[in-house]
Design a protein around this motif. Structure first.
Motif, PDB file in Angstrom:
ATOM      1  N   GLU A  39       0.724  -1.525  -0.064  1.00 51.74           N
ATOM      2  CA  GLU A  39       0.004  -0.046   0.038  1.00 51.74           C
ATOM      3  C   GLU A  39       0.895   1.353  -0.167  1.00 51.74           C
ATOM      4  O   GLU A  39       0.444   2.247  -0.396  1.00 51.74           O
ATOM      5  N   LYS A  40       2.251   1.151   0.482  1.00 51.75           N
ATOM      6  CA  LYS A  40       2.916   2.494   0.522  1.00 51.75           C
ATOM      7  C   LYS A  40       4.337   1.901   0.785  1.00 51.75           C
ATOM      8  O   LYS A  40       4.774   0.915   1.485  1.00 51.75           O
ATOM      9  N   GLY A  41       5.263   2.805  -0.040  1.00 50.81           N
ATOM     10  CA  GLY A  41       6.655   2.599   0.225  1.00 50.81           C
ATOM     11  C   GLY A  41       7.384   1.966  -1.181  1.00 50.81           C
ATOM     12  O   GLY A  41       8.666   2.320  -1.349  1.00 50.81           O
ATOM     13  N   LEU A  42       6.677   1.607  -2.115  1.00 52.50           N
ATOM     14  CA  LEU A  42       7.230   1.127  -3.254  1.00 52.50           C
ATOM     15  C   LEU A  42       6.525   1.642  -4.689  1.00 52.50           C
ATOM     16  O   LEU A  42       5.258   2.041  -4.393  1.00 52.50           O
ATOM     17  N   SER A  43       7.236   1.654  -5.807  1.00 48.89           N
ATOM     18  CA  SER A  43       6.749   1.846  -6.991  1.00 48.89           C
ATOM     19  C   SER A  43       6.662   0.887  -7.910  1.00 48.89           C
ATOM     20  O   SER A  43       7.676   0.129  -7.854  1.00 48.89           O
ATOM     21  N   SER A  44       5.819   0.663  -9.042  1.00 48.57           N
ATOM     22  CA  SER A  44       5.792  -0.166  -9.912  1.00 48.57           C
ATOM     23  C   SER A  44       7.116  -0.246 -10.621  1.00 48.57           C
ATOM     24  O   SER A  44       7.692   0.962 -11.219  1.00 48.57           O
ATOM     25  N   GLY A  45       7.872  -1.336 -11.015  1.00 46.07           N
ATOM     26  CA  GLY A  45       9.160  -1.092 -11.654  1.00 46.07           C
ATOM     27  C   GLY A  45      10.383  -1.207 -10.688  1.00 46.07           C
ATOM     28  O   GLY A  45      11.345  -1.764 -11.249  1.00 46.07           O
TER      29      GLY A  45
END
Length: 448
Positions: free
Chosen positions: A374-380
């Protein structure tokens, strides 16, 4: 003489003084000796514990000495994630009937086999109906006699009503005849009720299946005497299609379940076996209990399954998987990439310079294989999934090329197979040549 003696005494004293070292020098030698002993002990300890120290240095000081740690990585991607609650449940029939006799008598016939499937209205057993048929005939005769008396009373009443209009009879006689007709009408209704009750008793002698289902083990055999409402009954009839699963949902999941149940009207549920490894059937949930069990803090739900193959059996323990909703375009990562630290969940993210950094994350739904971030990372983003035991922030990592290794393995297998074929072909050619050049072989062939 005295001078010579004094001179000899002085030389002896000086010699003794020179032969005994001063106290300061003695203490210094003692410290040197202890230092040598301590140094030897340290060298022995270093020699004993040197492998452990090297391993410890390799494990904990990898970042300091600039070594590269090989790791496996996965890429954060978006996808659909089903929100599934795994609960505990028991298979419960929608209808479960204990077949009990409603009249007294001896069992004269049994028309079913144990475990047989029967339809609604099929006759299961027969209780001797002859006493009840005789009672029925008696009541029917009484009814016919009373109906004849009623008809005669009605005719007499009609005649009295004409005579009273002609003043040919007394009013009291005509009134009494009216009461006689009413009395006989009541008697006829009573007789009809007796006949109806006798007909019911005869009908109850024929035990009929009230629902469709499977018949259980027979309790009593032919010839036994049974009474109305007998404890234990005659057998148990269980509806198998459809069948239900009663399971419980924790109260902290109740709001989410009610939200989507009210929105869609029904939820999908799967029944898995007791080991939670094999799916048995798929059904729907429409019913939710009206109160929470205070002893367990759970609420009951009922899932309905068609059970066409009858893989669900009454009182069977199952693991229901309740599909509440499906999250679309959610950030997904492998569950084994998640780590737990003093500050909560985190992952190791691989930076463009091939070093790793610690990234705290907020984890949503997980199914054991994938987890929603839900929070902390991004796609890729690339995150470490294997080889995290020796990682530290800033650690240099490498990613093995598994595709090239697989290609090399395939190429080696093809080469080995080719060599095997060449060897086999060469062996066959050699055998043929040897057979051709062998005179005894030709002779044998000719003889045959």
């Amino acid at each position: 003489m005295d001078q010579q003696t004094a001179s000899s005494s002085d030389r002896l004293t000086n010699s003794t003084a020179q032969s005994s070292p001063p106290p300061a020098r003695s203490r210094r030698r003692r410290w040197i000796l202890w230092g040598v002993v301590l140094l030897i002990a340290l060298l022995i300890l270093f020699a004993i514990f040197r492998p452990h120290g090297a391993t410890h240095k390799h494990g904990r000081g990898a970042a300091a000495d600039g070594s590269v740690q090989p790791v496996a990585v996965a890429t954060v991607h978006t996808g659909d994630m089903p929100v599934i609650f795994q609960e505990l449940g028991t298979v419960v029939p929608v209808t479960n009937v204990t077949i009990t006799p409603r009249v007294n008598g001896h069992i004269s016939a049994v028309y079913y086999k144990e475990g047989q499937h029967v339809h609604k209205g099929d006759e299961l057993e027969l209780i001797d109906p002859r006493p009840y048929e005789a009672t029925l005939a008696q009541y029917r005769g009484t009814l016919a006699a009373d109906m004849a008396q009623l008809e005669k009373a009605r005719v007499d009443n009609a005649r009295y009503q004409r005579l009273i209009k002609q003043n040919s009879t007394s009013a009291m006689t005509a009134r009494d005849q009216e009461f006689t007709v009413q009395q006989l009408e009541g008697q006829v209704e009573f007789d009809r009720a007796n006949v109806r009750n006798a007909e019911l008793n005869v009908m109850y002698c024929h035990i009929i299946a009230p629902v469709e289902g499977r018949v259980g083990i027979r309790v009593l055999d032919i010839g036994n005497y049974v009474t109305a409402g007998q404890s234990g009954g005659l057998t148990i009839l269980t509806m198998m299609q459809p069948i239900s699963v009663i399971f419980t949902v924790p109260q902290n999941q109740l709001q989410e379940v009610m939200k989507y149940l009210d929105k869609t009207g029904e939820l999908s549920v799967e029944a898995w076996d007791s080991d939670n490894t094999h799916k048995i059937a798929t059904g729907t949930v429409k019913a939710l209990d009206s109160q929470i069990d205070t002893a367990t803090g759970t609420v009951r739900m009922r899932g309905i399954f068609p059970n066409e193959d009858e893989h669900l059996f009454p009182n069977q323990f199952v693991n229901p998987h309740l599909l509440v909703t499906t999250l679309h375009d959610a950030l997904l990562v492998p569950a084994n990439a998640l780590q737990t630290g003093p500050d909560g969940r985190f992952v190791y993210r691989v930076k463009p310079d091939m070093t790793v950094e610690v990234v705290p994350v907020t984890v949503g739904t997980t199914d054991g294989t994938n987890a929603v971030i839900e929070k902390g990372l991004s796609s890729g983003d690339r995150i470490v999934t294997d080889g995290v035991s020796h990682l530290r922030p800033g650690q240099k990592v490498s990613i093995p090329d598994t595709s090239s290794a697989a290609a090399q393995t395939t190429e080696a297998e093809h080469k080995s197979a080719s060599q095997h074929r060449h060897h086999r072909d060469g062996q066959q050619s050699s055998d043929a040549t040897q057979q051709k050049n062998d005179p005894s072989s030709s002779a044998d062939t000719g003889n045959h």
